[in-house]
Design a protein around this motif. Structure first.
Motif, PDB file in Angstrom:
ATOM      1  N   LEU A   1      -7.689  -7.408   1.428  1.00 50.69           N
ATOM      2  CA  LEU A   1      -6.939  -8.605   1.755  1.00 50.69           C
ATOM      3  C   LEU A   1      -7.800  -9.598   2.543  1.00 50.69           C
ATOM      4  O   LEU A   1      -7.813 -10.796   2.238  1.00 50.69           O
ATOM      5  CB  LEU A   1      -5.696  -8.229   2.565  1.00 50.69           C
ATOM      6  CG  LEU A   1      -4.691  -9.309   2.872  1.00 50.69           C
ATOM      7  CD1 LEU A   1      -4.077  -9.841   1.604  1.00 50.69           C
ATOM      8  CD2 LEU A   1      -3.609  -8.767   3.789  1.00 50.69           C
ATOM      9  N   ILE A   2      -8.554  -9.116   3.510  1.00 51.60           N
ATOM     10  CA  ILE A   2      -9.443  -9.981   4.288  1.00 51.60           C
ATOM     11  C   ILE A   2     -10.535 -10.561   3.402  1.00 51.60           C
ATOM     12  O   ILE A   2     -10.880 -11.735   3.510  1.00 51.60           O
ATOM     13  CB  ILE A   2     -10.040  -9.207   5.476  1.00 51.60           C
ATOM     14  CG1 ILE A   2      -8.934  -8.917   6.505  1.00 51.60           C
ATOM     15  CG2 ILE A   2     -11.193  -9.968   6.120  1.00 51.60           C
ATOM     16  CD1 ILE A   2      -9.346  -7.970   7.604  1.00 51.60           C
TER      17      ILE A   2
ATOM     18  N   TYR B   1      -2.823   5.594   7.032  1.00 47.61           N
ATOM     19  CA  TYR B   1      -3.727   4.687   7.738  1.00 47.61           C
ATOM     20  C   TYR B   1      -4.990   4.403   6.923  1.00 47.61           C
ATOM     21  O   TYR B   1      -5.483   3.278   6.899  1.00 47.61           O
ATOM     22  CB  TYR B   1      -4.098   5.240   9.114  1.00 47.61           C
ATOM     23  CG  TYR B   1      -3.089   4.937  10.186  1.00 47.61           C
ATOM     24  CD1 TYR B   1      -2.721   3.622  10.470  1.00 47.61           C
ATOM     25  CD2 TYR B   1      -2.508   5.946  10.921  1.00 47.61           C
ATOM     26  CE1 TYR B   1      -1.791   3.331  11.441  1.00 47.61           C
ATOM     27  CE2 TYR B   1      -1.578   5.671  11.911  1.00 47.61           C
ATOM     28  CZ  TYR B   1      -1.224   4.361  12.157  1.00 47.61           C
ATOM     29  OH  TYR B   1      -0.300   4.073  13.124  1.00 47.61           O
TER      30      TYR B   1
ATOM     31  N   SER C   1       0.853  -1.191   0.000  1.00 46.77           N
ATOM     32  CA  SER C   1       0.000   0.000   0.000  1.00 46.77           C
ATOM     33  C   SER C   1       0.886   1.238   0.000  1.00 46.77           C
ATOM     34  O   SER C   1       1.956   1.252   0.611  1.00 46.77           O
ATOM     35  CB  SER C   1      -0.891  -0.024   1.246  1.00 46.77           C
ATOM     36  OG  SER C   1      -1.641   1.151   1.343  1.00 46.77           O
TER      37      SER C   1
ATOM     38  N   LEU D   1      -3.995   2.010   4.199  1.00 48.96           N
ATOM     39  CA  LEU D   1      -3.737   0.694   4.797  1.00 48.96           C
ATOM     40  C   LEU D   1      -5.044  -0.007   5.163  1.00 48.96           C
ATOM     41  O   LEU D   1      -5.198  -1.214   4.958  1.00 48.96           O
ATOM     42  CB  LEU D   1      -2.847   0.847   6.028  1.00 48.96           C
ATOM     43  CG  LEU D   1      -2.406  -0.435   6.706  1.00 48.96           C
ATOM     44  CD1 LEU D   1      -1.598  -1.303   5.750  1.00 48.96           C
ATOM     45  CD2 LEU D   1      -1.581  -0.100   7.946  1.00 48.96           C
ATOM     46  N   ALA D   2      -6.017   0.737   5.675  1.00 43.69           N
ATOM     47  CA  ALA D   2      -7.318   0.151   6.022  1.00 43.69           C
ATOM     48  C   ALA D   2      -8.016  -0.388   4.777  1.00 43.69           C
ATOM     49  O   ALA D   2      -8.609  -1.469   4.805  1.00 43.69           O
ATOM     50  CB  ALA D   2      -8.184   1.190   6.723  1.00 43.69           C
TER      51      ALA D   2
ATOM     52  N   THR E   1      -6.199  -3.574   3.723  1.00 44.62           N
ATOM     53  CA  THR E   1      -6.503  -4.651   4.653  1.00 44.62           C
ATOM     54  C   THR E   1      -7.909  -5.202   4.427  1.00 44.62           C
ATOM     55  O   THR E   1      -8.115  -6.425   4.462  1.00 44.62           O
ATOM     56  CB  THR E   1      -6.367  -4.144   6.104  1.00 44.62           C
ATOM     57  OG1 THR E   1      -5.056  -3.620   6.297  1.00 44.62           O
ATOM     58  CG2 THR E   1      -6.629  -5.253   7.100  1.00 44.62           C
ATOM     59  N   THR E   2      -8.853  -4.345   4.148  1.00 44.87           N
ATOM     60  CA  THR E   2     -10.218  -4.780   3.859  1.00 44.87           C
ATOM     61  C   THR E   2     -10.241  -5.694   2.642  1.00 44.87           C
ATOM     62  O   THR E   2     -10.881  -6.743   2.658  1.00 44.87           O
ATOM     63  CB  THR E   2     -11.126  -3.557   3.623  1.00 44.87           C
ATOM     64  OG1 THR E   2     -11.095  -2.726   4.760  1.00 44.87           O
ATOM     65  CG2 THR E   2     -12.547  -3.982   3.348  1.00 44.87           C
TER      66      THR E   2
END
Length: 100
Positions: free
Chosen positions: A96-97, A86, A41, A89-90, A93-94
């Motif tokens: 990726l999950i 941030y 990211s 990154l959020a 991450t969303t």
């Protein structure tokens, strides 16, 4: 769908021309023994001084193969580079999950 106009038809024709011209485009996926998900990211804080919004993006790899990517301006104005990082990154991450 109920009352299409000329502009809708023009958009459909444009999409079809794009698809016809990109039939042989795609991603090359190599066989890999590693099956890990890796995400990168990055953000460009206040990349546009006119609206002060940051550009952010991510790249998602599965076993060394690129499977997803994203890049655009953030929806809100970040007060600092850390806040912009941030937020980016959020988002990564969303995604990726969701892929997991």
């Amino acid at each position: 769908m109920q009352s299409p106009t000329i502009s809708h038809w023009s958009a459909v024709k444009r999409i079809l021309r794009y698809l016809k011209g990109s039939l042989h485009d795609g991603l090359f996926l190599r066989p890999m023994s590693d099956s890990s998900l890796i995400a990168f990211s990055d953000v460009g804080w206040i990349s546009n001084l006119d609206d002060s919004r940051s550009q952010h993006g991510f790249a998602l790899f599965y076993g060394g193969n690129l499977i997803s990517w994203f890049s655009r301006k953030q929806k809100v104005v970040a007060r600092s580079r850390t806040e912009a990082e941030y937020r980016a990154l959020a988002l990564a991450t969303t995604k990726l999950i969701w892929v997991q």
